[in-house]
Design a protein around this motif. Structure first.
Motif, mmCIF file in Angstrom:
data_model
loop_
_atom_site.group_PDB
_atom_site.id
_atom_site.type_symbol
_atom_site.label_atom_id
_atom_site.label_comp_id
_atom_site.label_asym_id
_atom_site.label_seq_id
_atom_site.Cartn_x
_atom_site.Cartn_y
_atom_site.Cartn_z
ATOM 1 N N ARG A 1 40.775 38.987 31.986
ATOM 2 C CA ARG A 1 40.552 40.277 31.348
ATOM 3 C C ARG A 1 41.640 40.609 30.333
ATOM 4 O O ARG A 1 42.779 40.169 30.462
ATOM 5 C CB ARG A 1 40.483 41.365 32.432
ATOM 6 C CG ARG A 1 39.366 41.079 33.440
ATOM 7 C CD ARG A 1 39.418 41.946 34.679
ATOM 8 N NE ARG A 1 38.420 41.486 35.644
ATOM 9 C CZ ARG A 1 37.145 41.855 35.639
ATOM 10 N NH1 ARG A 1 36.734 42.725 34.715
ATOM 11 N NH2 ARG A 1 36.303 41.386 36.517
ATOM 12 N N ASP B 1 45.897 47.149 37.765
ATOM 13 C CA ASP B 1 46.335 47.337 39.143
ATOM 14 C C ASP B 1 47.619 46.589 39.462
ATOM 15 O O ASP B 1 48.264 46.860 40.480
ATOM 16 C CB ASP B 1 45.234 46.906 40.115
ATOM 17 C CG ASP B 1 44.866 45.440 39.955
ATOM 18 O OD1 ASP B 1 44.293 45.084 38.915
ATOM 19 O OD2 ASP B 1 45.161 44.647 40.877
ATOM 20 N N VAL C 1 47.704 53.285 35.330
ATOM 21 C CA VAL C 1 46.489 53.957 34.869
ATOM 22 C C VAL C 1 46.704 55.462 34.863
ATOM 23 O O VAL C 1 46.379 56.160 33.885
ATOM 24 C CB VAL C 1 45.288 53.583 35.766
ATOM 25 C CG1 VAL C 1 44.072 54.440 35.398
ATOM 26 C CG2 VAL C 1 44.952 52.101 35.618
ATOM 27 N N ASN D 1 41.366 53.028 27.406
ATOM 28 C CA ASN D 1 40.079 53.128 28.083
ATOM 29 C C ASN D 1 39.028 52.580 27.132
ATOM 30 O O ASN D 1 38.660 53.211 26.151
ATOM 31 C CB ASN D 1 39.787 54.587 28.441
ATOM 32 C CG ASN D 1 38.502 54.750 29.242
ATOM 33 O OD1 ASN D 1 37.491 54.117 28.949
ATOM 34 N ND2 ASN D 1 38.541 55.622 30.237
ATOM 35 N N THR E 1 43.798 43.628 28.353
ATOM 36 C CA THR E 1 44.269 45.007 28.433
ATOM 37 C C THR E 1 45.132 45.293 27.218
ATOM 38 O O THR E 1 45.843 44.417 26.718
ATOM 39 C CB THR E 1 45.082 45.255 29.721
ATOM 40 O OG1 THR E 1 45.972 44.143 29.936
ATOM 41 C CG2 THR E 1 44.191 45.402 30.931
ATOM 42 N N THR F 1 45.587 42.710 34.626
ATOM 43 C CA THR F 1 44.807 43.880 35.011
ATOM 44 C C THR F 1 45.729 45.050 35.359
ATOM 45 O O THR F 1 46.848 44.857 35.833
ATOM 46 C CB THR F 1 43.907 43.562 36.223
ATOM 47 O OG1 THR F 1 44.708 43.009 37.284
ATOM 48 C CG2 THR F 1 42.841 42.548 35.839
ATOM 49 N N LYS G 1 32.130 43.833 34.758
ATOM 50 C CA LYS G 1 33.018 44.973 34.557
ATOM 51 C C LYS G 1 33.670 45.386 35.873
ATOM 52 O O LYS G 1 33.043 45.405 36.928
ATOM 53 C CB LYS G 1 32.237 46.148 33.959
ATOM 54 C CG LYS G 1 31.840 45.935 32.505
ATOM 55 C CD LYS G 1 31.090 47.134 31.938
ATOM 56 C CE LYS G 1 30.749 46.931 30.467
ATOM 57 N NZ LYS G 1 29.971 48.058 29.896
ATOM 58 N N GLN G 2 34.936 45.708 35.770
ATOM 59 C CA GLN G 2 35.712 46.084 36.943
ATOM 60 C C GLN G 2 36.199 47.522 36.823
ATOM 61 O O GLN G 2 35.951 48.347 37.698
ATOM 62 C CB GLN G 2 36.884 45.112 37.088
ATOM 63 C CG GLN G 2 37.786 45.345 38.275
ATOM 64 C CD GLN G 2 38.777 44.197 38.425
ATOM 65 O OE1 GLN G 2 38.487 43.204 39.092
ATOM 66 N NE2 GLN G 2 39.941 44.306 37.807
ATOM 67 N N THR G 3 36.910 47.823 35.738
ATOM 68 C CA THR G 3 37.303 49.192 35.408
ATOM 69 C C THR G 3 37.137 49.358 33.900
ATOM 70 O O THR G 3 36.926 48.378 33.169
ATOM 71 C CB THR G 3 38.775 49.485 35.784
ATOM 72 O OG1 THR G 3 39.656 48.859 34.826
ATOM 73 C CG2 THR G 3 39.115 48.980 37.172
ATOM 74 N N ASP G 4 37.254 50.588 33.437
ATOM 75 C CA ASP G 4 37.156 50.840 32.002
ATOM 76 C C ASP G 4 38.438 50.470 31.268
ATOM 77 O O ASP G 4 38.483 50.521 30.036
ATOM 78 C CB ASP G 4 36.838 52.324 31.739
ATOM 79 C CG ASP G 4 35.435 52.699 32.170
ATOM 80 O OD1 ASP G 4 34.607 51.786 32.346
ATOM 81 O OD2 ASP G 4 35.170 53.906 32.353
ATOM 82 N N ASP H 1 40.176 47.458 31.742
ATOM 83 C CA ASP H 1 40.334 46.020 31.526
ATOM 84 C C ASP H 1 38.999 45.453 31.085
ATOM 85 O O ASP H 1 37.945 45.867 31.563
ATOM 86 C CB ASP H 1 40.852 45.314 32.776
ATOM 87 C CG ASP H 1 39.938 45.489 33.976
ATOM 88 O OD1 ASP H 1 38.947 44.751 34.092
ATOM 89 O OD2 ASP H 1 40.219 46.377 34.808
#
Length: 385
Positions: A298, A104, A110, A117, A300, A102, A134-137, A139
């Motif tokens: 996830r 983070d 990011v 994205n 990426t 991820t 969903k966590q962020t756009d 991942d």
């Protein structure tokens, strides 16, 4: 009866892909391969090598893809650091896709524009991803695991299986000695059962617990209610307050008919069913007032990936019904997409475990506070270790 198997160890296969063995943590030459880096166990590498990649070749015969073992989370972070250093240069980061990583985990990545994205990338499968996952756009959740209740359907009919916390605790009290969970520091199935008690004692609101809001004072305010709930259950548990030594032992006790119901990891129990460790008479159910905790692995993609288009096509393929259904049937995981987008027969078969919510619980300082508090307040007679 103490099991030496971890949750993941229970699932590991004997074979490790030759591609993984050939690529330990080394920089790979720019040889035209799409490099997928993973820090997951061998069963996940095998799934990619033996299931995902052969299927992907049917939609992109020209792409050459290999799965590379980064070793662990630290290995993945080192590869991500390399990609970050290459950003804005002509250097090839030699990674095109991360599995189970991820944004983070790489500070400032990011903001620097390192990650694709997915919401803006027009990936066909993005709209099929389970919104709750969903966590962020940046991942993309593609496989998950969640704690469920497994039970013996020869003793409990599916119609009577508990679907709320209150129904479950009423069943435990009405059937003394027939329920067990493992010590929270010995495996996530018991650990997340304890966390479900914490959620119950705090208005069933997972948002009350974050990495950032931990303090000793806040823990002392929010955790004691759960200790009261769990202490009240203890006399009705197996042997009037016994706890299994881990995820696998809980499954063993259920398989042997020693108990009738126990919390289990979804991937572990589905594998146990497919391997015949548990009988076909094993039922699975998820609480519907607030589910037991889970999580997702996830994907990426670095924006500076040398094989960006192939990597994005691979991401989209992973979200297809074909792959997402095999995550359930062959890997024993939960789909990253909504259950409407998996095989109908599988959806009907596992209807009782489809979660209405997918709560999570932060780690960090919360882990020690929960484990210490449980031993001190719920099971003071049990020695740690």
């Amino acid at each position: 009866m103490t099991s030496q198997l971890s949750r993941r160890g229970f699932l590991k296969t004997a074979a490790i892909s030759s591609a993984t063995l050939a690529m330990p943590r080394i920089a790979l030459a720019a040889d035209g391969f799409v490099n997928v880096y993973t820090g997951s166990d061998s069963n996940i590498s095998d799934f990619w090598t033996n299931v995902i990649l052969p299927g992907f070749r049917t939609v992109n015969a020209e792409a050459k893809v290999r799965v590379v073992d980064a070793g662990d989370g630290a290995g993945l972070r080192a590869i991500a650091d390399r990609a970050m250093a290459a950003l804005g240069t002509s250097n090839d980061p030699q990674v095109d896709l991360f599995e189970a990583y991820t944004p983070d985990q790489t500070a400032g990545s990011v903001e620097a524009g390192l990650w694709v994205n997915f919401a803006e990338a027009n990936i066909e499968g993005w709209g099929r991803v389970n919104p709750a996952a969903k966590q962020t756009d940046f991942d993309l959740p593609y496989r998950g695991s969640q704690v469920l209740l497994a039970y013996d359907t020869t003793r409990v009919s599916p119609e009577d299986a508990p679907k709320t916390w209150d129904e479950m605790t009423a069943w435990i009290h009405a059937n003394p000695g027939q329920f067990i969970y493992n010590r929270p520091d010995k495996g996530g199935s018991g650990g997340n059962f304890v966390r479900r008690a914490i959620h119950e004692a705090n208005g069933r609101d997972p948002m009350k617990f974050t990495l950032a809001n931990y303090s000793d004072e806040y823990a002392n305010d929010t955790l004691p209610g759960a200790w009261g709930l769990l202490k009240a259950l203890a006399p009705s548990l197996y042997e009037a307050g016994a706890y299994s030594s881990g995820n696998t032992q809980s499954i063993q006790l259920l398989a042997q008919g020693v108990v009738t119901m126990t919390p289990v990891w979804s991937d572990q129990v589905l594998q146990a069913l497919s391997m015949g460790v548990l009988p076909e008479t094993t039922g699975l159910v998820q609480l519907q007032d607030l589910a037991l905790c889970g999580g997702f692995s996830r994907l990426t993609v670095p924006t500076n990936a040398a094989h960006h288009d192939d990597a994005m096509q691979l991401v989209n393929y992973v979200l297809t019904e074909e792959v997402q259904s095999k995550i359930i049937s062959e890997l024993g995981g939960f789909p990253g997409v909504s259950w409407d987008y998996v095989d109908t027969a599988l959806r009907e078969k596992y209807n009782d475990v489809i979660p209405a919510t997918i709560p999570t619980f932060p780690g960090g300082d919360w882990d020690a506070a929960i484990n210490d508090g449980w031993y001190r307040n719920v099971a003071p007679g049990i020695s740690r270790g």
